[in-house]
Design a protein around this motif. Structure first.
Motif, PDB file in Angstrom:
ATOM      1  N   SER A  17       0.860  -1.184   0.000  1.00 22.34           N
ATOM      2  CA  SER A  17       0.000   0.000   0.000  1.00 22.34           C
ATOM      3  C   SER A  17       0.898   1.235   0.000  1.00 22.34           C
ATOM      4  O   SER A  17       2.048   1.166   0.398  1.00 22.34           O
ATOM      5  CB  SER A  17      -0.853  -0.008   1.267  1.00 22.34           C
ATOM      6  OG  SER A  17      -1.458   1.250   1.458  1.00 22.34           O
TER       7      SER A  17
ATOM      8  N   GLU B 155       1.179   5.449   1.278  1.00 19.91           N
ATOM      9  CA  GLU B 155       0.782   6.154   2.488  1.00 19.91           C
ATOM     10  C   GLU B 155      -0.238   7.228   2.123  1.00 19.91           C
ATOM     11  O   GLU B 155       0.077   8.151   1.377  1.00 19.91           O
ATOM     12  CB  GLU B 155       2.030   6.786   3.123  1.00 19.91           C
ATOM     13  CG  GLU B 155       1.824   7.233   4.531  1.00 19.91           C
ATOM     14  CD  GLU B 155       3.152   7.626   5.167  1.00 19.91           C
ATOM     15  OE1 GLU B 155       3.699   6.815   5.939  1.00 19.91           O
ATOM     16  OE2 GLU B 155       3.648   8.736   4.872  1.00 19.91           O
ATOM     17  N   TYR B 156      -1.455   7.056   2.613  1.00 18.39           N
ATOM     18  CA  TYR B 156      -2.516   8.019   2.314  1.00 18.39           C
ATOM     19  C   TYR B 156      -2.587   9.063   3.417  1.00 18.39           C
ATOM     20  O   TYR B 156      -2.339   8.759   4.580  1.00 18.39           O
ATOM     21  CB  TYR B 156      -3.877   7.300   2.231  1.00 18.39           C
ATOM     22  CG  TYR B 156      -3.950   6.304   1.102  1.00 18.39           C
ATOM     23  CD1 TYR B 156      -4.301   6.717  -0.181  1.00 18.39           C
ATOM     24  CD2 TYR B 156      -3.656   4.968   1.320  1.00 18.39           C
ATOM     25  CE1 TYR B 156      -4.359   5.805  -1.226  1.00 18.39           C
ATOM     26  CE2 TYR B 156      -3.710   4.046   0.280  1.00 18.39           C
ATOM     27  CZ  TYR B 156      -4.064   4.467  -0.990  1.00 18.39           C
ATOM     28  OH  TYR B 156      -4.118   3.568  -2.017  1.00 18.39           O
ATOM     29  N   GLN B 157      -2.927  10.283   3.010  1.00 18.36           N
ATOM     30  CA  GLN B 157      -3.196  11.318   4.008  1.00 18.36           C
ATOM     31  C   GLN B 157      -4.702  11.541   4.008  1.00 18.36           C
ATOM     32  O   GLN B 157      -5.268  11.925   2.988  1.00 18.36           O
ATOM     33  CB  GLN B 157      -2.458  12.603   3.653  1.00 18.36           C
ATOM     34  CG  GLN B 157      -0.949  12.419   3.790  1.00 18.36           C
ATOM     35  CD  GLN B 157      -0.178  13.648   3.330  1.00 18.36           C
ATOM     36  OE1 GLN B 157      -0.741  14.567   2.740  1.00 18.36           O
ATOM     37  NE2 GLN B 157       1.119  13.647   3.606  1.00 18.36           N
ATOM     38  N   VAL B 158      -5.296  11.256   5.138  1.00 18.57           N
ATOM     39  CA  VAL B 158      -6.753  11.317   5.203  1.00 18.57           C
ATOM     40  C   VAL B 158      -7.178  12.534   6.023  1.00 18.57           C
ATOM     41  O   VAL B 158      -6.808  12.672   7.187  1.00 18.57           O
ATOM     42  CB  VAL B 158      -7.319  10.026   5.836  1.00 18.57           C
ATOM     43  CG1 VAL B 158      -8.845  10.085   5.891  1.00 18.57           C
ATOM     44  CG2 VAL B 158      -6.853   8.815   5.044  1.00 18.57           C
TER      45      VAL B 158
ATOM     46  N   ASP C  59      -1.302   3.864   6.240  1.00 25.58           N
ATOM     47  CA  ASP C  59      -0.518   3.061   5.300  1.00 25.58           C
ATOM     48  C   ASP C  59      -1.042   1.626   5.237  1.00 25.58           C
ATOM     49  O   ASP C  59      -0.441   0.757   4.641  1.00 25.58           O
ATOM     50  CB  ASP C  59       0.983   3.095   5.638  1.00 25.58           C
ATOM     51  CG  ASP C  59       1.273   2.569   7.027  1.00 25.58           C
ATOM     52  OD1 ASP C  59       0.491   1.735   7.530  1.00 25.58           O
ATOM     53  OD2 ASP C  59       2.291   2.979   7.613  1.00 25.58           O
TER      54      ASP C  59
ATOM     55  N   ILE D 150      -9.413  12.129   0.795  1.00 21.19           N
ATOM     56  CA  ILE D 150      -8.224  11.282   0.902  1.00 21.19           C
ATOM     57  C   ILE D 150      -7.201  11.748  -0.121  1.00 21.19           C
ATOM     58  O   ILE D 150      -7.543  11.951  -1.288  1.00 21.19           O
ATOM     59  CB  ILE D 150      -8.559   9.797   0.633  1.00 21.19           C
ATOM     60  CG1 ILE D 150      -9.658   9.303   1.579  1.00 21.19           C
ATOM     61  CG2 ILE D 150      -7.313   8.920   0.774  1.00 21.19           C
ATOM     62  CD1 ILE D 150     -10.099   7.879   1.319  1.00 21.19           C
ATOM     63  N   HIS D 151      -5.970  11.938   0.329  1.00 23.02           N
ATOM     64  CA  HIS D 151      -4.892  12.330  -0.584  1.00 23.02           C
ATOM     65  C   HIS D 151      -3.928  11.161  -0.755  1.00 23.02           C
ATOM     66  O   HIS D 151      -3.637  10.455   0.192  1.00 23.02           O
ATOM     67  CB  HIS D 151      -4.132  13.533  -0.024  1.00 23.02           C
ATOM     68  CG  HIS D 151      -4.966  14.772   0.038  1.00 23.02           C
ATOM     69  ND1 HIS D 151      -4.660  15.908  -0.663  1.00 23.02           N
ATOM     70  CD2 HIS D 151      -6.116  15.041   0.716  1.00 23.02           C
ATOM     71  CE1 HIS D 151      -5.576  16.831  -0.422  1.00 23.02           C
ATOM     72  NE2 HIS D 151      -6.478  16.330   0.422  1.00 23.02           N
ATOM     73  N   GLU D 152      -3.460  11.014  -1.968  1.00 26.46           N
ATOM     74  CA  GLU D 152      -2.528   9.909  -2.205  1.00 26.46           C
ATOM     75  C   GLU D 152      -1.290  10.428  -2.926  1.00 26.46           C
ATOM     76  O   GLU D 152      -1.340  11.459  -3.594  1.00 26.46           O
ATOM     77  CB  GLU D 152      -3.203   8.813  -3.044  1.00 26.46           C
ATOM     78  CG  GLU D 152      -3.624   9.284  -4.421  1.00 26.46           C
ATOM     79  CD  GLU D 152      -4.249   8.172  -5.246  1.00 26.46           C
ATOM     80  OE1 GLU D 152      -3.832   7.017  -5.080  1.00 26.46           O
ATOM     81  OE2 GLU D 152      -5.140   8.475  -6.065  1.00 26.46           O
TER      82      GLU D 152
ATOM     83  N   SER E  25       0.100   4.276  -6.237  1.00 30.76           N
ATOM     84  CA  SER E  25      -0.620   3.011  -6.013  1.00 30.76           C
ATOM     85  C   SER E  25      -0.860   2.277  -7.334  1.00 30.76           C
ATOM     86  O   SER E  25      -0.909   1.056  -7.371  1.00 30.76           O
ATOM     87  CB  SER E  25      -1.955   3.276  -5.319  1.00 30.76           C
ATOM     88  OG  SER E  25      -2.779   4.061  -6.156  1.00 30.76           O
TER      89      SER E  25
ATOM     90  N   TYR F 278       1.358  15.035  -3.106  1.00 33.31           N
ATOM     91  CA  TYR F 278       0.083  14.442  -2.703  1.00 33.31           C
ATOM     92  C   TYR F 278      -1.060  15.130  -3.415  1.00 33.31           C
ATOM     93  O   TYR F 278      -1.058  16.356  -3.562  1.00 33.31           O
ATOM     94  CB  TYR F 278      -0.095  14.541  -1.189  1.00 33.31           C
ATOM     95  CG  TYR F 278       0.459  13.330  -0.477  1.00 33.31           C
ATOM     96  CD1 TYR F 278      -0.363  12.248  -0.178  1.00 33.31           C
ATOM     97  CD2 TYR F 278       1.798  13.255  -0.137  1.00 33.31           C
ATOM     98  CE1 TYR F 278       0.135  11.124   0.451  1.00 33.31           C
ATOM     99  CE2 TYR F 278       2.314  12.135   0.490  1.00 33.31           C
ATOM    100  CZ  TYR F 278       1.473  11.071   0.784  1.00 33.31           C
ATOM    101  OH  TYR F 278       1.962   9.957   1.387  1.00 33.31           O
TER     102      TYR F 278
ATOM    103  N   LEU G 213     -11.349   8.059  -3.552  1.00 36.04           N
ATOM    104  CA  LEU G 213     -10.890   6.722  -3.177  1.00 36.04           C
ATOM    105  C   LEU G 213     -11.833   6.074  -2.174  1.00 36.04           C
ATOM    106  O   LEU G 213     -12.399   6.759  -1.320  1.00 36.04           O
ATOM    107  CB  LEU G 213      -9.488   6.818  -2.576  1.00 36.04           C
ATOM    108  CG  LEU G 213      -8.439   7.468  -3.485  1.00 36.04           C
ATOM    109  CD1 LEU G 213      -7.158   7.729  -2.721  1.00 36.04           C
ATOM    110  CD2 LEU G 213      -8.164   6.589  -4.700  1.00 36.04           C
TER     111      LEU G 213
END
Lengths: 603, 385
Positions: A375, A377-380, A391, A405-407, A455, A482, A487
């Motif tokens: 996976s 690391e997403y910033q939610v 993560d 959600i930021h990726e 991803s 990001y 998502l």
């Protein structure tokens, strides 16, 4: 005999795309300078780990000192070759290895021409102001087109094609020209022997007897064993027990002076205390400024590693700790999963790094492991304004609490013959790639640049790239930033029970397609069980795809008589052993590959 | 002391079948006579170690024992009777293949009480696929002739789950087999053994791979048809005709020799690749008849492998073998033999397997359920540690 070069030093590295002949050229240079004897030669001296040799890549930077008697002035020169990892996962290491050099030999395969990694590493070398010595390798091959490739290099670098050396490392053709060029074109190191000590750490390894060995390039000053020294980023004190050079084995010397490359036995216990990029200085007369470039390694890819047998948890922790002694970029922390019980969430530089760590754990430590799908690391951003970093898809907050959600997105550079532009653009855009630009490198080859979510790159992108370009395209990528995305979390239910380790975060538009492909794939890899097992993909409790693993009907030895007892017993034992490698979740035995099924959905 | 059994291996065949990975050889006719001589020596050699142990079964297996002459087999039986304590009323079985015997009378006169005929199929195309040397009609003739010669206890071997075999074709074979009314039937699901011509043909895609689910249906069909026809299912692949009298745990017409294997009792194996179990050691003879003959000509022991079975292993093997019998393993027999309660030492395994529906438990003991008979490996493996 003491070798003398009286400060005539050249520090250089070799940069190349994978398989363009970097290791072979390194070996030839070591041989020609008599650093290693032919009889003691093991192919590819610098690639010491079995894995490196097998995968044909360098994972860690290494250094070796050679002496070369330059025919131009009859003097003896000290040449330090710093070997750099070639893979994009390890670009942070590369950058520090480059900082230790003044020049770089750029190796390009005469049959392949310039590739994505060639360019990526070349740009990095140029950022470090290195003098580039271009070399076309493999000119002995029938399909070699050395002049054309030299033209490509001229177009790229502005170095006249006639100054591009044409060699065959394998056949030993032109090796002496390379050595001459290093002396003639690579500038000698600058730096002040009188100034306070500044030594750049460009790699390290853990030695059972000597502790952490720092690989250094001394930029200013001198270091001797017993000097009091310290690390500038942490002000941690060091007592160098020994300083030395690589010949290529470690050989102690009395001192390392400005311009030289060698090692310092730091007495530290873990490589985490001795970070690549840090500067070692004198404790009593510290330098004012550290050398530029230190930042902690940043893992990009995260996955859970679990022991197949729960009782191996402690052994896995010990093994990870031991690997970390030598690999500061590996991070891990305990994690528990409903399905897999106790394991570790590990952070890796990239997929290759993950694969290497997993293979080393299994091979060197004899562990049976389950890896969950990697996976990013997403910033939610939560509705309450808090930002949480996720993560592991299983840790995603419930949808009603999520604002956005930021990726992570990457800039992807793809080099390809023009024939495959169409299919590759199609591939990248089908993976949410945003086309940026296209440049012609020459009349046949182009550079395509895209922005793409990491991803999407993780899942089989490289294999698809290779298959759609018949192996001709190459790629490289770097972190871009990001960005928010639509998502959602997709849960996988096995026998109606959600298996957290199989959860994934997907783009809403692709959820259905992915869910269907994933349950189909799981149906293939999960062996028949005692009862039919439904596999479902669900989003927020709504099932979007379903498949069923059929029930096993027959598994019995038809015969067992007097002569068979031992043989049949062994057969049953083998069968049982095989079953132990499956992970039992609820009443269903799931094989390791099920957890990585998402990586192999095909297109 | 329970009487033991004698097994004599005859590793010769007229032709090697396409599915067979047993120790048997075609084209070694010149070794038949020296092989008999070697067997006679082994009988002498082994007799002291087995002195005082009564035997009540003797099984001539192969290969194809009926490829030898009745006189040759006669010598062996005579030697066994002379050197071992073979009880009167012993079960003496001869394995025979259709196409190898013209006249059954001399065989009957040797005192053979039980005949096991390898029929395998009653369809000529299936027999050809299996590489058998006989056609269906010859098999039926062999059976009828043996009956006429006075054999009163005959087993027929059949194979199912053949590549391309349909349920209906299997049903036809079974129907005809039941019309013959043998005392005993062994129905084996074809096992593809590595390095056999049949396995190769399937690997090369020349034949379809057998379908496990279909084989399971064939098995269930056989269970059903044989039960209706008055046969008692007593081991995973074995049925005995009901005698109409009271049968006990095992049918009267069960093969007493084979039951010794499943009860994990002692047996003496003679001949190339023959295995013995003396209650403690499992030992096997050299495999090739040439080596076997050579050893005995030099007066050497033909044993090639021997391993001691410790108590744990004896328990495990008792489970793995005993559960093949439909009578299962009784609490009583187990505790008598090992002095421990089966319910205690395998508590977890028994509970799980019963929950999975593979094992049936009652006041007498445990046995495979109907489903467990098709998933026996799951059950056996659970008892191996």
């Amino acid at each position: 005999m003491m070798e003398r070069s009286d400060g005539r030093i050249r520090n250089f590295c070799i940069i190349a795309h994978i398989d363009h002949g970097k290791s072979t050229l390194s070996d030839r240079l070591l041989e020609s300078t008599g650093t290693i004897q032919l009889r003691e030669k093991v192919e590819q001296v610098l690639d010491r780990m079995d894995l490196e040799r097998e995968k044909g890549i360098t994972i860690k930077a290494k250094a070796v000192r050679m002496f070369y008697d330059y025919p131009g002035d009859g003097q003896r020169y000290e040449l330090n070759l710093i070997d750099t990892p070639g893979h994009v996962d390890f670009s942070y290491e590369v950058s520090h290895a480059l900082s230790a050099c003044e020049g770089a030999i750029l190796v390009v395969d005469a049959t392949q021409g310039v590739e994505a990694q060639t360019i990526a590493n070349l740009y990095m070398a140029m950022e470090h102001d290195l003098e580039i010595v271009p070399v076309v390798n493999k000119i002995d091959l029938p399909s070699a087109r050395p002049d054309e490739v030299a033209e490509e290099i001229e177009a790229l670098l502005g170095i006249p094609a006639e100054d591009v050396l044409q060699i065959s490392a394998k056949e030993g053709i032109g090796i002496d020209d390379v050595l001459k060029a290093i002396v003639e074109r690579v500038p000698p190191p600058k730096g002040n022997v009188e100034a306070p000590l500044r030594a750049l750490i460009f790699d390290s390894h853990y030695d059972t007897y000597k502790g952490v060995i720092a690989y250094v390039r001394v930029v200013d000053g001198v270091i001797r064993p017993g000097d009091r020294a310290m690390l500038m980023s942490t002000e941690k004190e060091l007592e160098p027990l020994e300083v030395g050079v690589f010949t290529p084995d470690m050989e102690p010397v009395e001192e390392l002076r400005a311009g030289e490359v060698g090692y310092i036995a730091t007495g530290l216990k873990t490589v985490r205390d001795c970070r690549v990029g840090d500067t070692i200085t004198d404790l009593d007369r510290p330098a004012e400024e550290p050398l530029p470039g230190y930042r902690p390694p940043k893992p990009m890819v995260f996955a859970g590693l679990y022991p197949v047998n729960n009782e191996d948890y402690g052994a896995l922790r010990d093994a990870l700790e031991k690997l970390q002694l030598n690999d500061a970029s590996l991070v891990f922390q305990p994690e528990s999963s409903v399905a897999l019980s106790s394991g570790f969430r590990c952070g890796f530089l990239g997929l290759l790094h993950m694969e290497i760590v997993q293979e080393r754990l299994e091979r060197e430590y004899g562990l049976d492991l389950l890896a969950t799908a990697p996976s990013v690391e997403y910033q939610v951003l939560r509705k309450d304004g808090e930002v949480v970093v996720v993560d592991n898809p299983a840790d995603l907050p419930p949808p009603e609490e999520i604002e956005e959600i930021h990726e992570p997105w990457m800039r992807v550079s793809i080099f390809t013959p023009q024939d495959y532009i169409g299919p590759l653009i199609e591939l990248a855009t089908s993976r949410r790639g945003e086309f940026e630009r296209m440049e012609y490198l020459d009349e046949r080859r182009v550079l395509l640049s895209f922005l793409m979510p990491l991803s999407e790159i993780l899942v089989d992108f490289y294999d698809q790239l290779k298959s759609r370009s018949r192996g001709y395209a190459s790629m490289d990528y770097a972190f871009y930033g990001y960005r928010p995305g639509d998502l959602v979390k997709m849960d996988i239910l096995v026998n109606s029970v959600p298996v957290d380790a199989l959860s994934l975060i997907v783009h809403r538009d692709k959820a259905y397609e992915k869910g269907s492909a994933l349950v189909r794939r799981l149906k293939e890899v999960i062996p028949p069980q005692l009862f039919p097992v439904p596999i479902q993909a669900a989003i927020g409790g709504r099932v979007i795809a379903r498949a069923t693993v059929r029930a096993l009907r027959k598994d019995v030895l038809a015969k067992c008589y007097g002569g068979d007892v031992t043989r049949k017993r062994k057969l049953l034992e083998r069968q049982k052993e095989g079953k132990k490698r499956l992970k039992r979740i609820g009443k269903v035995d799931i094989p390791q590959e099920a957890f990585l099924a998402v990586l192999k959905l095909g297109e | 002391m329970k009487p033991a059994g004698i097994y004599i291996h005859i590793p010769f065949c007229q032709a090697k079948c396409a599915y067979c990975d047993f120790v048997s050889f075609a084209g070694l006719e010149h070794l038949h006579a020296p092989y008999i001589q070697a067997l006679l020596r082994e009988i002498e050699l082994k007799s002291p170690a087995w002195a005082g142990i009564p035997f009540d079964t003797l099984y001539l297996g192969g290969g194809t024992p009926s490829i030898l002459s009745p006189a040759q087999i006669g010598h062996l039986l005579e030697a066994c009777r002379r050197h071992f304590q073979v009880l009167p009323e012993s079960e003496i079985t001869l394995e025979a293949n259709p196409g190898t015997v013209q006249n059954w009378l001399p065989w009957r006169k040797l005192g053979i009480t039980r005949l096991s005929l390898g029929i395998q199929s009653l369809h000529d195309d299936e027999l050809a696929l299996l590489g058998r040397i006989h056609a269906a009609q010859e098999a039926i003739q062999a059976y009828t002739a043996a009956r006429a010669a006075g054999f009163e206890n005959i087993n027929l071997d059949f194979l199912f789950g053949l590549p391309g075999q349909s349920l209906r074709r299997w049903q036809e074979t079974l129907t005809q087999a039941l019309e013959l009314a043998p005392e005993h039937l062994s129905l084996y699901c074809l096992t593809l053994e590595e390095h056999t011509p049949l396995a190769r043909q399937i690997a090369q895609g020349l034949l379809p791979a057998p379908d496990d689910d279909l084989a399971a249906e064939m098995y269930e069909l056989a269970e059903e048809m044989l039960a209706k026809a008055g046969y008692l299912h007593y081991e995973i692949s074995n049925w005995a005709r009901s005698t109409g009298e009271s049968e006990g745990e095992l049918p009267r017409l069960a093969c007493r020799h084979n039951v010794k294997y499943w009860h994990n009792e002692r047996y003496l194996g003679l001949g190339a690749a023959a295995y013995s179990y003396d209650g403690k050691h499992r030992s096997g003879n050299v495999e090739h008849p040439k080596d076997y003959i050579l050893r005995l000509q030099r007066g050497q022991d033909p044993t090639a492998t021997s391993e001691e079975t410790d108590r744990q292993r004896q328990i495990e093997e008792t489970m793995m073998l005993g559960l093949r019998l439909l009578e299962g393993i009784s609490w009583e027999a187990f505790s008598q033999r090992f002095g421990e309660d089966l319910r205690e030492i395998y508590a977890q395994e028994i509970t799980t397997l019963a929950e999975e529906g593979l094992l049936t438990i009652d006041e007498l003991g445990i046995r495979l359920s109907k489903r467990g008979r098709l998933l026996g490996n799951r059950v056996f493996a659970a008892f191996l540690h």
